[in-house]
Design an enzyme around this catalytic site. Sequence first.
Site, short mmCIF file in Angstrom:
data_model
loop_
_atom_site.label_atom_id
_atom_site.label_comp_id
_atom_site.label_asym_id
_atom_site.label_seq_id
_atom_site.Cartn_x
_atom_site.Cartn_y
_atom_site.Cartn_z
N ARG B 298 0.86 -1.19 0.00
CA ARG B 298 0.00 0.00 0.00
C ARG B 298 0.89 1.23 0.00
O ARG B 298 1.83 1.32 0.79
CB ARG B 298 -0.88 0.00 1.24
CG ARG B 298 -1.73 -1.24 1.41
CD ARG B 298 -2.60 -1.10 2.65
NE ARG B 298 -3.33 -2.32 2.93
CZ ARG B 298 -2.90 -3.28 3.75
NH1 ARG B 298 -1.73 -3.17 4.36
NH2 ARG B 298 -3.62 -4.36 3.95
N ARG B 334 0.34 -1.15 -5.22
CA ARG B 334 -0.98 -0.61 -5.50
C ARG B 334 -0.88 0.91 -5.54
O ARG B 334 -0.38 1.52 -4.59
CB ARG B 334 -1.96 -1.04 -4.42
CG ARG B 334 -3.37 -0.54 -4.70
CD ARG B 334 -4.36 -1.05 -3.69
NE ARG B 334 -4.21 -0.37 -2.41
CZ ARG B 334 -4.91 -0.67 -1.32
NH1 ARG B 334 -5.77 -1.67 -1.36
NH2 ARG B 334 -4.73 -0.02 -0.21
N GLU B 433 -12.85 -5.06 -6.07
CA GLU B 433 -13.41 -4.73 -4.75
C GLU B 433 -14.74 -4.00 -4.87
O GLU B 433 -15.35 -3.66 -3.87
CB GLU B 433 -12.41 -3.89 -3.95
CG GLU B 433 -11.89 -2.67 -4.69
CD GLU B 433 -10.76 -1.96 -3.96
OE1 GLU B 433 -10.59 -2.17 -2.76
OE2 GLU B 433 -10.04 -1.19 -4.62
N ASN B 456 -12.40 -6.77 1.85
CA ASN B 456 -13.00 -5.83 2.80
C ASN B 456 -13.99 -4.90 2.12
O ASN B 456 -15.12 -4.75 2.55
CB ASN B 456 -11.94 -4.98 3.50
CG ASN B 456 -10.84 -5.80 4.10
OD1 ASN B 456 -10.84 -7.02 3.97
ND2 ASN B 456 -9.90 -5.16 4.75
N ASP B 457 -13.53 -4.26 1.04
CA ASP B 457 -14.42 -3.35 0.34
C ASP B 457 -15.50 -4.11 -0.43
O ASP B 457 -16.64 -3.68 -0.49
CB ASP B 457 -13.63 -2.44 -0.62
CG ASP B 457 -13.10 -1.21 0.11
OD1 ASP B 457 -13.66 -0.88 1.17
OD2 ASP B 457 -12.13 -0.59 -0.37
N ARG B 467 -18.07 -1.09 7.10
CA ARG B 467 -17.37 -2.05 7.95
C ARG B 467 -16.85 -1.41 9.23
O ARG B 467 -16.42 -2.10 10.15
CB ARG B 467 -16.24 -2.72 7.19
CG ARG B 467 -15.11 -1.80 6.79
CD ARG B 467 -14.06 -2.62 6.04
NE ARG B 467 -13.58 -1.90 4.88
CZ ARG B 467 -12.32 -1.52 4.75
NH1 ARG B 467 -11.46 -1.80 5.68
NH2 ARG B 467 -11.94 -0.89 3.67
N CYS B 504 -6.35 -10.65 -1.50
CA CYS B 504 -5.46 -9.93 -0.60
C CYS B 504 -6.21 -9.26 0.54
O CYS B 504 -5.64 -8.54 1.33
CB CYS B 504 -4.62 -8.91 -1.36
SG CYS B 504 -5.59 -7.58 -2.06
#
Lengths: 88, 575
Positions: B298, B334, B433, B456-457, B467, B504
């Site tokens: 990231r 990313r 995502e 997550n997204d 979340r 991931c």
Amino acid sequence: MLQKKIKITNSLGLHARPSTLIVRAATKYRCDFYIEKNSMRVNGKSIMGVMMLAAECGSELNLIADGIDEEYLLEEIEELIKSGFGED
Amino acid sequence: MATRTLSGIIIQPGLMIGKARKIAPQNWIISRVKIGKKEVKAELESLQTAIATAEHELQQQLQNFTGDDDDKEILSSHLMILNDPELISTIRQQITAGLVSAAASVQRAFETVLDHFSGLDDLFFAQRAADFRDVQNRLLGELTGSRAASLDGWEPDQIAVLEEAGPSLVSSFGRHEVKAYCSEQGSFTSHASILTRSLKITAVSGLSGLYASVRDGDVLILDGIEGRLIIAPDHATLKLYEQRVQKYRQQCEQALSEAGLPAQTQDGRRIKLRLNLDLLPELEELNRLKADGVGLYRTEFLYLGKDALPGEEHQFETYRQIARLAAPHSVTIRTFDLGGDKLSHLIPSPHEENPYLGNRGIRFSLAHEEVFRVQVRAVLRASAFGRLKLMFPMVSDLRDFLRARRIVQSCQEELAREGLPYDDNIPLGVMIEVPSAALCADDFAQNCDFLSIGTNDLVQYTLAADRNNSELSPYYLTHHPSVLRLLRITLAAGQKHGKPVSVCGEMASQSEYLPLLVGLGFSDLSVGPSAWLGCKSIIRRCDARLSELVQNADLDSFGEIENLIHDLLKPYYSL
């Protein structure tokens, strides 16, 4: 008195470890040693001074040495900075 | 006393139940500031003695230090501060010319330096203030006769509770066999944190309100897996955690005994198990764990909290170091995944009602092409020094990827004209995502070199459940049939076009979901460093029967999925 302009190239800049290396190297010589960044000038044999410069990657420094072994000091410091402090 | 839970950042993972022992920050009472001319000599002498004593103590700590040799450097830099010619001459001058006591002179001289450091925006420099504070504490301790907090009689089940951990305190933890601490302030990259990891002391920092909330002797659960501290837990929570500690110990032993073994299932499937990383210093984990490269790097950390956007050279140096350190493995970088809400101080952005559905990720990059090009050029230049892949976040429409790819190509042409080296075949991929991207995964698989699912997204967008809102947690269901369907669509699209599909997101690092992913056919996973060894253990237990169980289950039925995860697959993730 000798002067030398040099650019910081290691990505993290003069953080703690590189500052320590510079001071340790400079302390071996008898001449006075100053580092300038923009309008700020510090004692290059002082860890406080060197860290207060907060020189990041890409900063231009002016190295100033004055005394009997000035050229040797500048040579060693220049090499140290150019090597990226062995971080790459 | 009521149970309280605080959340913080994990400095060194671990799990421990113990009793609180508060370590008070040193407070100096400097009784005398002004001195008479006749006292100058005596004050100079006591300064000299204080420096000599502090130096002696530091030398001894250095000799007894049990951590990594590199980390000894931190303590030896303290020696250098103690002998700093500028600092000492400032202090001496205060005493002789200002007629100020040695203690007050030390205090003033260090405060000037500390003020300066705390005014710097760069995280790396501001954190070094802690080193100066540490040396100041040593000197003032000598001069005012108030000694550092005693660790004498430390019990093995005690957990140290601090306002802030300094490097010398952490190194003395090593000698007193302190196994865990929690602190109110601290950051992952500070010297104290580096020493903490080197000495393998479990620690969680950044727990706001900690010091005032805890009393000596309180029962604490220090959860360095989830990054939280539970103060005075009730009976049920305590029982639950006693089991978890037991299980965690077994998992650690198991993981450790398998440390050298590959992430391979019982039926011979080799799973690529990579790391998710944020910070350069974390790269040491890659070699320690022998991971298959970095599945997600990231880049937000380069931007957050900065006064100016990082330039091409700065980014290039960072990415080049990553590429070199990770070689021969690959690193997926990313591009930065932030919206205008986080960057409004750098780039003027209109207020957004709903930033999560707003101008963020690749949308923001495409809207600010000049910023995006700087990052792309930096990654491309670094790609000449190792194996880098480039990944775009928050892609909802294929056209976003195609536009980003054109910009990458134009940067490549630019670099070629400038005669700068780069990897001409750098793989370009997208995060899956957003549900639209998963549903159209076939288009992406045709055009991209790889896909990586950010669970997550994906979960929060699919189920429209924030979340971060704990009241919505009954709606935030990672194993909901809709999510599993999107996962399967994406994996099938990748397989059809021969493009790798990795996972991931957090789903891969949560032990109860990992066997499900393996059973669905995913063989490229990326997880955080603290979960990595545990994940490998679970993968090594997966077998052909697991795949059968998953394939025979009706994954459109929530009841069957629950049954599958909590019952049938339990032997794979629960020891």
